[in-house]
Structure formats: C-alpha cells, structure tokens
Enzyme design. Structure first.
Site, PDB file in Angstrom:
ATOM      1  CE  LYS A  80      -3.693   2.042   2.827  1.00  0.00           C
ATOM      2  NZ  LYS A  80      -4.449   1.806   3.917  1.00  0.00           N
ATOM      3  CB  SER A 156      -7.736   3.648   3.418  1.00  0.00           C
ATOM      4  OG  SER A 156      -6.749   3.106   4.145  1.00  0.00           O
ATOM      5  CB  SER A 180      -7.976   0.939   6.204  1.00  0.00           C
ATOM      6  OG  SER A 180      -8.754   2.194   6.651  1.00  0.00           O
TER       7      SER A 180
END
Length: 467
Positions: A80, A156, A180
C-alpha cells in the site's frame, strides 16, 4: 500461467522447493495479471515490472542452489502506498507530496519482507493519506471492485485488496486505522487481519496515532499466518512495538475451534441494520464454527456506538497531517479530507482527552467480554459494495464513511486483533465477510478460527471473472 496466479503463497513456496515452477514464471504471471487488469480496476499506483523481474531472477538462483533467503523467497508482494518502499516515492494518494528525494528507506514490515526474499511487484492505491473507507484520490482516481467495476473496492487499502483478488500476487501489505484492511477485503472477497496494535512495527508513525495498524491481506488465513511470521520482527524505529513474538503464528493453525467460547453478535445488540443476505451468510459461518465444536451463543459486547470519540481522534489526526501545508497546497486536497481536517482543527485538548477516556472505557468493556468469550463474531460490514467514487452509499443518510462501518472501527479503538473472512456472496454476486475479533494478543486464536472456517468449507468465494 494463469493457474500460477491462483496459487497461495504457501503453495508457491512449496512449489519452488519441489522445483515445480520458478519464481520468474510466477512473477511474470502476476505482473501480466496486474497490467491487464489495471485499466479495469486501478489497483496500482505503479507496477515495478523491471525491478520485480530482477528480484525474481535472484530468487530463482537461490532456489536452484537450495538456499532460499527466507520464508517468502520469490513470492510476489504488493505494498500500500502509505508504507515506505525504497527505490521510489511514497505519495500517499496526495498531490501535496513531492516525488523528489532519495526515498531510500523501507518501512519495518517492508524491510522484513525484503529480508525474506519477497518480490515487490508494485505499490497499491489508497485514498489520500488513508483517510476514508473507500479508495479514490485526487492523485490516482477511483479503484474499482473486481466483482463489479461499477462498485467500490472499499478502503483505505482498496488497491491491495483488489491486487490480491485479481491474482496480481497472493500477498499485500495494508494499513488499518478504522477498518482499512478489513473493509476492502470484505468487499473484494479476500482475507485480512488487523493484528494486535504494535505486533507489526510501523515507521514513520501514523498521524492517526495508535489507531493505525499494519496487517496482511491474503487469500486465506494460512497465508496471513505465514506473512505474520515475517513482518512481526522487532524494529527500533517504532517505540510502541510489542517486541519479539513467543512461538509461531503457524504452529497451532490446524488446532481447530473445539472448545472455544464464541460470542456471536449479529447486530451489536440491535444497533446496526444488517442486510438480510449479509446476515444469512454470517450466520452460516457461525453455524460452521458450532458444528466444529465451538461453544457459540448470541452475546453482544457492552458498548454503545463510540463514533464521536473515534471522529475526535481521527479528524484530529487528519488535521495534523495537513498542518504544515500552505493554503494554496491545501486546495489540492480531497474536498472530504479538507472538510474533516477543518473539523479536527477545532477540537480542544480536553475534547481529545475525553475521547481517550471513551477509548479506555471501551477497552475495559471488551476486556470483560473476553473474560467470558474467546472470540467475538460479527458481520465485517452490514452491506456489500456500493457505487464507486462515493464515500457513503447513495440514499443511506450517512455523512461519513464511519456510518456504514460500525463493526470495524471500534476495534481500532481497543487495539484488538480482528480478521475478515470471505463467507459468501449476495444476490448480485458481491462478496460478504464475517469478522472474527479476539482479545488483545490473541492473534493466533483469530487465525486458527479463520483457518478452521476455510478448512471446513465455510469460507471463501469464487475468484472474480475479470479481464
């Protein structure tokens, strides 16, 4: 080669050991999958094909010599774009971060994966600074659900969830400050674990403080346990790390759930309206645990929705993220982020400390709950994936993403381990997740229960038909 993209990390390592296939073949297949699906789902900020192939060649040489570098040597991994990955900028989904600089440092979890020979195929998308439960940003646009590209991936860590779901590598590193890793994993039909806070070191420290965890996003619990063996190594840059782990995350994975005490809360005591298809799938997963010998009863944790306290902590952290920006740079921000930053800047120190009091009381209540139950099981989310590009479902009446994530963010406040396990699909074929929450430090119990679900056929969904 498409079959290689269907294999778990555990299976890949076994195949390398037996000489059935090469890391070069596997990485080429993962890169091909990443590149062909990127125009459809937008999972990646950057795909690092040349670097990944060089790492794969080096790994193949080690396996030929019978000298693997570590537990995940040659396994494709994505990261990420909130976590430092040396060799290029970490832009965090924001047009306010300048790409210039040396960018020569790895985050602790990335460093551990590198030490174990992982192959980094790319950086995955995130909303700006990871501020919300869906994945779109002014920098990289909208990340879409591989089961229906008109729907959101969640967030996220949406890019990471999609990368794993489409076969662009079986492992991904995500972060979870309010759900997330669990939110997008549930929407995209994969497994994810938010470990006990501090179990996986984090550097730089999150502006959202001790709400934010680093965790594995994988096909199943066995891969997550393998990944946890790697990424939990201590790192002196994180003052809040828990240190070395006693024992192994994989050792008791096959221990089953017989005798475990499971509290099943279908709606947090009626506080949450859960869609019927979600409720039914989660109940089937709970029935599977009971059939395997767990003692299951309906039981609700003793707390009311702590959303205002979470907002105080979360919005204050967001305000801190952008505090240094000049007014003209702030105009580059996601409008929703800019809005919550304004709200966060208006909180006082006393407001913040009052939220900390709520957090501590919630932790006390969950500690008491786990004196009676080993695990809490809930839906991961009360809904399935909604339209892409929106923070909240149309017509829901919710103002912020926390309105539709009532099962996830409370356990960031309490710092407990929590996993989401795919347990079915709704009438439109969209994945559903069941959440398994353990007491603090009981990560192995959570993984064991998730693995038991998978082995009994109570977990997993068919891969998306995309591209």
């Amino acid at each position: 080669m498409s079959e290689l993209t269907d294999l778990t990390a555990v299976r890949l390592v076994d195949g390398y050991r037996k000489g059935e296939f090469s890391p070069v073949d596997v990485v080429r297949a993962a890169l091909r999958r990443a590149e062909e699906t990127q125009p459809l789902v937008n999972a990646f900020v950057r795909i690092e094909a040349q670097t990944a192939l060089a790492q794969a060649e080096a790994s193949a040489g080690r396996w030929r010599r019978g000298e693997p570098q570590g537990l995940v040597d040659g396994v494709p991994v994505s990261v990420k774009d909130l976590l430092l990955l040396r060799g290029g900028p970490t832009l965090r989904g924001s047009r306010t971060i300048r790409a210039e600089g040396e960018w020569d440092e790895d985050a602790p979890s990335v460093a551990r994966l590198r030490e174990h020979g992982a192959v980094f195929i790319g950086r995955t998308t995130t909303p700006e600074f990871g501020w919300k439960g869906v994945t779109d940003s002014p920098l990289t646009g909208v990340t879409r659900n591989p089961y229906d590209t008109s729907r959101t991936s969640g967030g996220s860590s949406g890019g990471s969830a999609v990368a794993v779901a489409v076969g662009a590598g079986p492992l991904s590193l995500g972060t979870d400050g309010g759900g997330s890793v669990r939110i997008p994993a549930a929407f995209c039909g994969i497994f994810a674990l938010k470990p006990t806070y501090g179990r996986v070191p984090l550097y730089p420290a999150s502006p959202f403080g001790t709400l934010s965890h680093v965790g594995p996003m994988t096909r199943d619990a066995a891969d997550a346990a393998l990944m946890m063996e790697v990424i939990t190594g201590p790192d002196p840059r994180d003052w809040s790390q828990l240190g070395a782990v006693a024992g192994s995350f994989r050792a008791g994975l096959d221990g089953g759930v017989r005798g475990l005490r499971v509290g099943y809360s279908p709606s947090l005591g009626g506080q949450v309206a859960v869609r019927p298809a979600v409720a039914a799938a989660v109940r089937r997963a709970v029935e599977s645990l009971a059939a395997q010998g767990a003692y299951v009863e309906e039981a609700d944790p003793d707390f009311s929705e702590p959303v205002e306290a979470f907002h105080t902590l979360w919005f204050s952290g967001a305000a801190r993220v952008v505090q240094h920006l000049a007014p003209d740079r702030r105009e580059l921000l996601d409008p929703g982020l800019r809005e919550i930053c304004g709200q966060g800047a208006r909180y006082s120190a006393l407001d913040y400390l009052a939220a900390v009091d709520v957090r501590m009381d919630l932790g006390r209540r969950m500690g008491r709950f786990h004196s009676a139950y080993d695990l809490l099981v809930t839906p991961t989310l009360p809904i399935t994936a909604f339209e892409a590009g929106a923070e909240v479902p149309k017509g829901s009446g919710h103002r912020r993403w926390t309105g539709w994530t009532p099962f996830t963010y409370p356990f960031n406040l309490t710092q407990q381990p929590a996993a989401t396990v795919p347990c079915g699909v709704d009438e439109e074929g969209l994945p559903i997740g069941v959440q398994i929450v353990g007491a603090r430090h009981a990560d192995t119990v959570v993984l064991r229960a998730a693995h038991a679900l998978h082995e009994a056929g109570g977990a997993g969904v068919a891969p998306p038909e995309l591209g």
